[in-house]
Design an enzyme around this catalytic site. Structure first.
Site, short mmCIF file in Angstrom:
data_model
loop_
_atom_site.label_atom_id
_atom_site.label_comp_id
_atom_site.label_asym_id
_atom_site.label_seq_id
_atom_site.Cartn_x
_atom_site.Cartn_y
_atom_site.Cartn_z
N TYR A 239 -7.37 1.74 0.01
CA TYR A 239 -6.62 1.18 1.13
C TYR A 239 -7.32 -0.10 1.57
CZ TYR A 239 -3.76 1.12 5.37
OH TYR A 239 -2.86 0.77 6.34
N PHE A 296 0.38 -5.76 6.74
CA PHE A 296 -0.25 -6.08 5.46
C PHE A 296 -0.95 -4.83 4.97
CE2 PHE A 296 -4.05 -6.64 3.01
CZ PHE A 296 -3.75 -7.61 2.07
N GLU A 297 -0.68 -4.46 3.74
CA GLU A 297 -1.46 -3.37 3.11
C GLU A 297 -1.44 -3.59 1.62
OE1 GLU A 297 1.03 0.07 4.23
OE2 GLU A 297 -0.59 0.73 5.53
N ILE A 298 -2.59 -3.42 0.99
CA ILE A 298 -2.61 -3.20 -0.45
C ILE A 298 -3.23 -1.83 -0.59
CG2 ILE A 298 -3.51 -3.94 -2.70
CD1 ILE A 298 -3.64 -6.79 -1.60
#
Ligand code: GTP
Ligand code: NAG
Ligand code: MG
Length: 410
Positions: A239, A296-298
């Protein structure tokens, strides 16, 4: 006769000059990256089987690294701007309405210019209603990878049967009175519940292991010259975030109670060496409201689909706080990442410069900003200001703050 010779000489001179100009133009045009004559490692991106994307074009990015060599733009130790091997098992994902088209178009264009034109990852669009033809046409034209369009099932975008509708309505009326942002909205609550518990379960998402979430009207301010998905995988990250802050307490008064209930019922899911120190100042008794901003997330989809996260989400969903309060997916994802993952599995992307109204993450450190051709104003960086939780993340992980952070504290 003398004048005839002069005319003849003048003609030769003109011809010579003309040829020189033609030669100059043609030789410089072969230097344009992407024209097919420049050497670029692994130029054509291999397409995944079954992909209907346009034929792989030569990578056109990384101009300075291709020709001049005067701007070393690939940070050391990071994966290269385009790689020979197959791409990662990854996709962008955006939840959007048809009316969001021009706002999501802006976001896509920036992601493509700064990152994805080099990698051509797919993009999944999800909606509670069918996407219209304009939405599909415009987004397909902008995305360099394959686009996919999915409708969300009723089950994932509605009130579960155990929710007391009267109670939920009274909460919305009360929150409207108290002017809590989105407090009176039903659709916002469905959205938060969907992003918390279901986006990774959508049939279009099941085929992927990694995702990068993109919302309408975001901005990216720096080049991203390496494969961020590969970075996550290589470094065992699950995460990631760029901005963190305190949640409005009015929207989550009992979220921590439900979380404590979950911790008691499922001690087996609580990771050793987790990030409790990011979430709580008293060893878990109470929540300090710190969360990573999830617009925003990767992240890793298999982690979200796993037993630990599933049990956590189901506990929250049963308690009903998505409707009896206004739980956001940001604190839900953050608490899950903070408790279910080892703290080394969460990554802070200092080099991804990002804006979502009203906050900016602009990388600390002038060298980074120049190397990555950033166009954000460092004064706007939120990281070290009082309302950010990013200092706390650095402290619990024993990380040194980037040089220059002291000048950005107010
Ligand atoms: N299909 C669909 N998408 C939605 C709906 N509501 C929100 N979204 C999407 O869900 C994401 C979050 O919604 P936003 O409205 O951006 O919420 P926010 O980021 O908390 O608030 P803003 O400050 O307005 O951006 C965005 O990608 C929206 O496009 C909805 O009712 N239907
Ligand atoms: C990608 O990941 C998904 C989810 O883990 C998996 O089901 C699928 O087989 C993977 N695809 C490839 C090509 O590895
Ligand atoms: Mg938003």
């Amino acid at each position: 006769m003398a004048s005839g010779t002069a005319r003849y000489l003048r003609y030769i001179l003109f011809a010579f000059f003309g040829l020189a100009v033609i030669y100059f133009i043609s030789s410089s045009s072969t230097q344009i990256p992407g024209s097919g004559t420049t050497k670029w490692p692994g130029t054509p991106m291999p397409q995944k089987p079954g992909s209907s994307a346009a034929p792989a074009a030569p990578a056109t990015a990384g101009e300075s690294t291709v020709t001049s060599g005067t701007t070393p733009n690939i940070p050391e130790g990071l994966p290269p701007a385009a790689h020979d091997g197959p791409r990662m098992n990854a996709t962008f994902v955006s939840l959007a309405r048809n009316s969001d088209i021009w706002e999501i178009a802006r976001s896509i264009r920036q992601i493509e210019d700064r990152f994805n034109k080099k990698f051509k990852y797919d993009w999944v669009f999800l909606n509670d209603k069918p996407f219209d033809s304009t939405f599909k046409k415009v987004t397909t034209s902008l995305v360099s990878g394959t686009t996919h369009y999915g409708e969300i099932s009723k089950e994932h975008w509605s009130f579960p049967e155990w929710i007391d509708q009267d109670k939920a309505r009274k909460v919305r009326e009360d929150m409207a009175q108290r002017k809590i942002i989105y407090g009176d909205s039903v659709s916002y609550r469905h959205m938060c519940r969907f992003e918390s518990g279901f986006f990774f379960q959508h049939p279009l998402m099941k085929q992927f292991e990694w995702y990068w979430r993109v919302e309408p009207s975001i901005e990216l301010f720096c080049d991203i010259n390496y494969d961020t998905f590969k970075y996550m995988a290589d470094n065992k990250k699950k995460y990631s975030f760029v901005l963190s802050l305190y949640e409005y307490v009015e929207t989550i008064p009992t979220l921590w109670d439900s979380t404590k209930k979950f911790m008691k019922a499922h001690p087996e899911h609580i990771a050793e060496g987790n990030s409790m120190g990011f979430l709580s100042d008293d060893g878990g008794e109470s929540y300090n409201h710190c969360h990573m901003w999830s617009n925003f997330e990767i992240g890793n989809l298999d982690w979200l689909r796993g037993q630990a996260y599933t049990d956590y989400f189901n506990t929250l969903d049963q308690d009903g706080g998505f409707f009896y309060e206004r739980w956001g997916d940001a604190p839900v994802h953050s608490i899950a990442a903070g408790l279910l993952l080892k703290k080394e599995e969460i990554h802070f992307f200092n080099d991804i410069a990002y804006y979502h109204v009203p906050f900016t993450h602009c990388p600390t450190g002038e060298k980074t900003r120049l190397d990555l051709k950033c166009h954000c104003n460092p004064k706007d960086n939120f990281d070290w200001k009082g309302y950010s939780c990013t200092s706390r993340f650095f402290e619990i992980n024993g990380l040194d703050k980037p040089e220059g952070y002291e000048n950005q504290q107010d």
